[in-house]
Motif scaffolding. Structure first.
Motif, PDB file in Angstrom:
ATOM      1  N   VAL A  26      29.226 -12.558  -4.221  1.00 15.05           N
ATOM      2  CA  VAL A  26      29.000 -12.432  -5.834  1.00 15.05           C
ATOM      3  C   VAL A  26      28.533 -10.607  -5.789  1.00 15.05           C
ATOM      4  O   VAL A  26      28.843 -10.357  -6.954  1.00 15.05           O
ATOM      5  N   PHE A  27      27.789 -10.538  -4.894  1.00 11.73           N
ATOM      6  CA  PHE A  27      27.178  -9.210  -4.359  1.00 11.73           C
ATOM      7  C   PHE A  27      28.397  -8.157  -4.757  1.00 11.73           C
ATOM      8  O   PHE A  27      28.026  -6.645  -5.324  1.00 11.73           O
ATOM      9  N   SER A  28      29.620  -8.690  -4.362  1.00  4.99           N
ATOM     10  CA  SER A  28      30.932  -7.849  -3.811  1.00  4.99           C
ATOM     11  C   SER A  28      31.465  -7.550  -4.532  1.00  4.99           C
ATOM     12  O   SER A  28      32.456  -7.063  -4.762  1.00  4.99           O
ATOM     13  N   THR A  29      31.471  -8.523  -6.195  1.00  3.85           N
ATOM     14  CA  THR A  29      33.180  -8.278  -7.633  1.00  3.85           C
ATOM     15  C   THR A  29      32.367  -7.333  -8.396  1.00  3.85           C
ATOM     16  O   THR A  29      31.337  -6.700  -8.134  1.00  3.85           O
ATOM     17  N   ASN A  30      33.292  -6.922  -8.060  1.00  5.20           N
ATOM     18  CA  ASN A  30      33.666  -6.197  -9.616  1.00  5.20           C
ATOM     19  C   ASN A  30      32.800  -6.326 -11.072  1.00  5.20           C
ATOM     20  O   ASN A  30      33.071  -7.098 -11.621  1.00  5.20           O
ATOM     21  N   TRP A  31      31.396  -6.156 -11.158  1.00  9.18           N
ATOM     22  CA  TRP A  31      30.736  -6.919 -12.302  1.00  9.18           C
ATOM     23  C   TRP A  31      31.286  -6.493 -13.560  1.00  9.18           C
ATOM     24  O   TRP A  31      30.972  -6.710 -15.329  1.00  9.18           O
ATOM     25  N   ALA A  32      32.568  -5.247 -13.758  1.00 10.57           N
ATOM     26  CA  ALA A  32      32.418  -4.231 -15.160  1.00 10.57           C
ATOM     27  C   ALA A  32      34.426  -5.228 -15.274  1.00 10.57           C
ATOM     28  O   ALA A  32      34.880  -4.573 -16.327  1.00 10.57           O
TER      29      ALA A  32
ATOM     30  N   GLY B  97      15.671 -16.438  -2.930  1.00  7.40           N
ATOM     31  CA  GLY B  97      15.497 -16.226  -4.124  1.00  7.40           C
ATOM     32  C   GLY B  97      15.907 -14.933  -4.840  1.00  7.40           C
ATOM     33  O   GLY B  97      16.181 -14.531  -5.885  1.00  7.40           O
ATOM     34  N   GLU B  98      16.583 -14.312  -3.297  1.00  8.06           N
ATOM     35  CA  GLU B  98      17.241 -13.240  -3.468  1.00  8.06           C
ATOM     36  C   GLU B  98      18.873 -13.298  -4.508  1.00  8.06           C
ATOM     37  O   GLU B  98      18.918 -12.126  -4.889  1.00  8.06           O
TER      38      GLU B  98
ATOM     39  N   TRP C 243      31.011 -19.756  -9.498  1.00 10.39           N
ATOM     40  CA  TRP C 243      29.646 -19.341  -9.049  1.00 10.39           C
ATOM     41  C   TRP C 243      28.346 -19.986  -9.419  1.00 10.39           C
ATOM     42  O   TRP C 243      27.927 -20.599  -8.546  1.00 10.39           O
ATOM     43  N   GLU C 244      28.399 -20.562 -11.085  1.00 10.15           N
ATOM     44  CA  GLU C 244      27.147 -21.389 -10.795  1.00 10.15           C
ATOM     45  C   GLU C 244      27.466 -23.263 -10.538  1.00 10.15           C
ATOM     46  O   GLU C 244      26.809 -23.382 -10.436  1.00 10.15           O
ATOM     47  N   SER C 245      29.049 -23.655 -10.234  1.00  9.10           N
ATOM     48  CA  SER C 245      28.592 -24.762  -9.753  1.00  9.10           C
ATOM     49  C   SER C 245      28.254 -24.446  -8.339  1.00  9.10           C
ATOM     50  O   SER C 245      27.524 -25.380  -7.802  1.00  9.10           O
ATOM     51  N   GLU C 246      29.071 -23.566  -7.423  1.00  7.53           N
ATOM     52  CA  GLU C 246      28.335 -23.050  -6.175  1.00  7.53           C
ATOM     53  C   GLU C 246      26.733 -23.090  -6.388  1.00  7.53           C
ATOM     54  O   GLU C 246      26.242 -23.807  -5.252  1.00  7.53           O
ATOM     55  N   LEU C 247      26.299 -22.595  -7.372  1.00  2.00           N
ATOM     56  CA  LEU C 247      24.324 -22.054  -7.467  1.00  2.00           C
ATOM     57  C   LEU C 247      23.480 -23.411  -6.994  1.00  2.00           C
ATOM     58  O   LEU C 247      22.886 -23.475  -6.503  1.00  2.00           O
ATOM     59  N   ASP C 248      24.624 -24.569  -8.056  1.00  2.00           N
ATOM     60  CA  ASP C 248      23.855 -26.213  -8.818  1.00  2.00           C
ATOM     61  C   ASP C 248      24.253 -26.366  -7.010  1.00  2.00           C
ATOM     62  O   ASP C 248      22.707 -27.657  -6.834  1.00  2.00           O
TER      63      ASP C 248
ATOM     64  N   MET D 236      21.874 -13.794  -9.419  1.00  2.00           N
ATOM     65  CA  MET D 236      22.352 -14.771 -10.687  1.00  2.00           C
ATOM     66  C   MET D 236      21.080 -13.777 -12.110  1.00  2.00           C
ATOM     67  O   MET D 236      22.114 -13.749 -12.964  1.00  2.00           O
ATOM     68  N   ASP D 237      19.985 -13.480 -11.803  1.00  2.00           N
ATOM     69  CA  ASP D 237      19.930 -13.659 -12.905  1.00  2.00           C
ATOM     70  C   ASP D 237      20.134 -11.618 -13.570  1.00  2.00           C
ATOM     71  O   ASP D 237      20.390 -11.748 -15.065  1.00  2.00           O
TER      72      ASP D 237
END
Length: 127
Positions: free
Chosen positions: A72-78, A115-116, A90-95, A121-122
């Motif tokens: 998640v951190f290394s993807t291009n958020w733009a 927590g990190e 990602w939401e499914s994996e987070l669940d 995700m927030d």
């Protein structure tokens, strides 16, 4: 010539079917069939084992948390299209991570890493 028992039964079955079709058959009565059960010991011996609880080792949980955070951190958020394609997964994996991390949340390292990930995700949702 005498009819065989099997042939007699077939003739009787055909006659019953024709009476049912014509509507002249008497009302059908349903009899309760006796239920025969095998002893519980025999049933338990023949049963297949099925495990419903998935257990992860602490190292596996930390590895999954680190991998998820790195992805998640290394993807291009733009990149809107990238987010449209990946965020549902990602939401499914987070669940899944939320459920498997529960036994280890009391540990400082796992609790801090989870927590990190939640904070990450927030922040992603705020962007």
């Amino acid at each position: 010539m005498a009819m065989s028992v099997g042939r007699r039964g077939l003739v009787h079955l055909r006659a019953s079917a024709s009476r049912l079709a014509s509507g002249s058959a008497p009302a059908l009565r349903l009899a309760a069939a006796p239920i025969f059960r095998q002893p519980a010991l025999a049933v338990a011996a023949a049963a297949r084992p099925y495990v419903t609880v998935v257990k992860y080792q602490r190292e596996d949980v930390l590895e999954k948390l680190n991998d998820f955070r790195a992805e998640v951190f290394s993807t291009n958020w733009a990149d809107y299209l990238n987010l449209v394609y990946n965020v549902p997964f990602w939401e499914s994996e987070l669940d899944k991570l939320t459920s498997i991390v529960q036994p280890y949340l009391h540990e400082p390292e796992v609790g801090a890493k989870f927590g990190e990930v939640q904070e990450l995700m927030d922040v992603l949702y705020q962007c």
